[in-house]
Design a protein around this motif. Structure first.
Motif, short mmCIF file in Angstrom:
data_model
loop_
_atom_site.label_atom_id
_atom_site.label_comp_id
_atom_site.label_asym_id
_atom_site.label_seq_id
_atom_site.Cartn_x
_atom_site.Cartn_y
_atom_site.Cartn_z
N LYS A 149 -15.76 -45.37 -14.29
CA LYS A 149 -16.60 -44.28 -13.91
C LYS A 149 -16.96 -44.46 -12.21
O LYS A 149 -16.80 -43.74 -11.49
CB LYS A 149 -17.84 -44.35 -14.71
CG LYS A 149 -17.76 -43.80 -16.15
CD LYS A 149 -19.09 -43.83 -16.72
CE LYS A 149 -19.01 -43.38 -18.25
NZ LYS A 149 -20.27 -43.17 -18.95
N SER A 150 -17.14 -45.71 -11.97
CA SER A 150 -17.42 -46.13 -10.50
C SER A 150 -16.07 -45.93 -9.94
O SER A 150 -16.51 -45.44 -8.67
CB SER A 150 -17.76 -47.69 -10.30
OG SER A 150 -17.90 -47.95 -8.75
N MET A 151 -15.06 -46.19 -10.32
CA MET A 151 -13.53 -45.83 -9.35
C MET A 151 -13.56 -44.52 -9.37
O MET A 151 -13.06 -44.04 -8.09
CB MET A 151 -12.35 -46.51 -10.20
CG MET A 151 -11.24 -46.47 -9.58
SD MET A 151 -9.86 -46.72 -10.68
CE MET A 151 -10.16 -45.48 -11.80
N MET A 152 -13.77 -43.62 -10.34
CA MET A 152 -13.59 -42.23 -10.07
C MET A 152 -14.32 -41.51 -8.80
O MET A 152 -14.11 -40.37 -8.32
CB MET A 152 -14.04 -41.44 -11.28
CG MET A 152 -13.07 -41.88 -12.49
SD MET A 152 -11.47 -41.27 -12.13
CE MET A 152 -11.41 -39.34 -12.12
N GLU A 153 -15.51 -42.23 -8.41
CA GLU A 153 -16.36 -41.68 -7.31
C GLU A 153 -16.00 -42.08 -5.87
O GLU A 153 -16.33 -41.83 -4.82
CB GLU A 153 -17.77 -42.20 -7.51
CG GLU A 153 -18.45 -41.52 -8.83
CD GLU A 153 -19.91 -42.01 -8.94
OE1 GLU A 153 -20.13 -43.02 -8.31
OE2 GLU A 153 -20.54 -41.63 -10.17
#
Length: 263
Positions: A149-153
């Motif tokens: 999830k953090s990578m997607m941002e």
């Protein structure tokens, strides 16, 4: 005094001979001079002919050199002609590839707009699956989802790398279903937190055993809780733990199996 006829004849002969010699001497000198002139002229002609032959030889060598250069240049021209034909063919193929790349680049933006929502749905599905699945390595699996999830941002990570990481997380979950694993962790047993050994066999069985071997338990995915396990499984669980840690060769073991709702 009168001479005899014989004396007169001898005198006349002597005078005639002297006269002939006096007339013959200038004529021989003239002939020698002419002969020398002829010889000199012949020598000059020979020298001129020799010089002419040298010039002819030089010109002939130059002609042969030019001829070799001409043949060499013709070979180079033939080679360049074939090379140019090949280059023209390659250029034509490259132009076709450029056209295809241009079309692909136009489609990339469309694909990127579609793949980002797809990855978001994949991560959400994976999170729901982990929540419904057998509760093993819970911290590790949830942390993997949090990292996704953090990578997607992040804007510094390419779409291709994001998609690779999502597929990698799915692959890890798939591998859990066909492997055997032993690990340690804390668990609440009758109100007391204890350090136990966990044995996971795919997704069909997750059991624990306390360090002293007195208490055994089985994860019941339907009730999301641990159920006490009979001591009759102690030997098989110990054997399974050793197999999972590669301390024992693979062998047949008997462990309890429960139906998991996530399957």
């Amino acid at each position: 005094m009168k001479l005899s006829k014989i004396a007169q004849a001898c005198l006349i002969l002597s005078l005639s001979t002297t006269s002939l010699i006096s007339h013959a001497t200038p004529s021989a000198e003239s002939n020698d001079k002419q002969l020398n002139q002829v010889v000199d002229a012949g020598t000059q002609i020979n020298q001129s002919a020799s010089q002419s032959q040298q010039r002819v030889n030089t010109i002939s060598e130059q002609i042969q050199t030019k001829l070799q250069q001409f043949k060499t240049i013709n070979k180079e021209i033939d080679g360049l002609t074939v090379y140019n034909q090949q280059m023209n063919t390659q250029v034509a193929n490259q132009l076709k590839e450029l056209d295809q790349i241009a079309v692909s680049m136009e489609q990339v933006s469309i694909i990127e707009r579609q793949i980002s929502p797809l990855m978001a749905r994949m991560i959400e599905t994976l999170e729901n699956f982990v929540a419904l699945d057998v509760q093993f390595l819970t911290t590790e699996r949830n942390q993997r989802i949090t990292d996704l999830k953090s990578m997607m941002e992040r804007a510094d990570v390419a779409i291709s790398e994001k998609f690779r990481r999502v597929l990698e997380a799915y692959q890890v979950e798939v591998d859990y279903g066909r492997t055997i694993e032993a690990y340690t962790g804390l668990i609440d047993i009758e109100g007391s937190e204890q350090n136990v050994d966990f044995l996971r066999i795919g997704r069909v069985s997750l059991v624990y055993q306390t360090r002293d071997g007195k208490k055994l338990g089985l994860w019941d995915n339907a009730s999301k809780s641990w159920k006490p396990l009979s001591a009759q499984y102690r030997l098989d669980i110990n054997k399974g733990l050793r197999i999972a840690r590669k301390q024992l060769a693979p062998d047949l073991i008997i462990v309890p199996v429960v139906q998991n709702s996530a399957e």
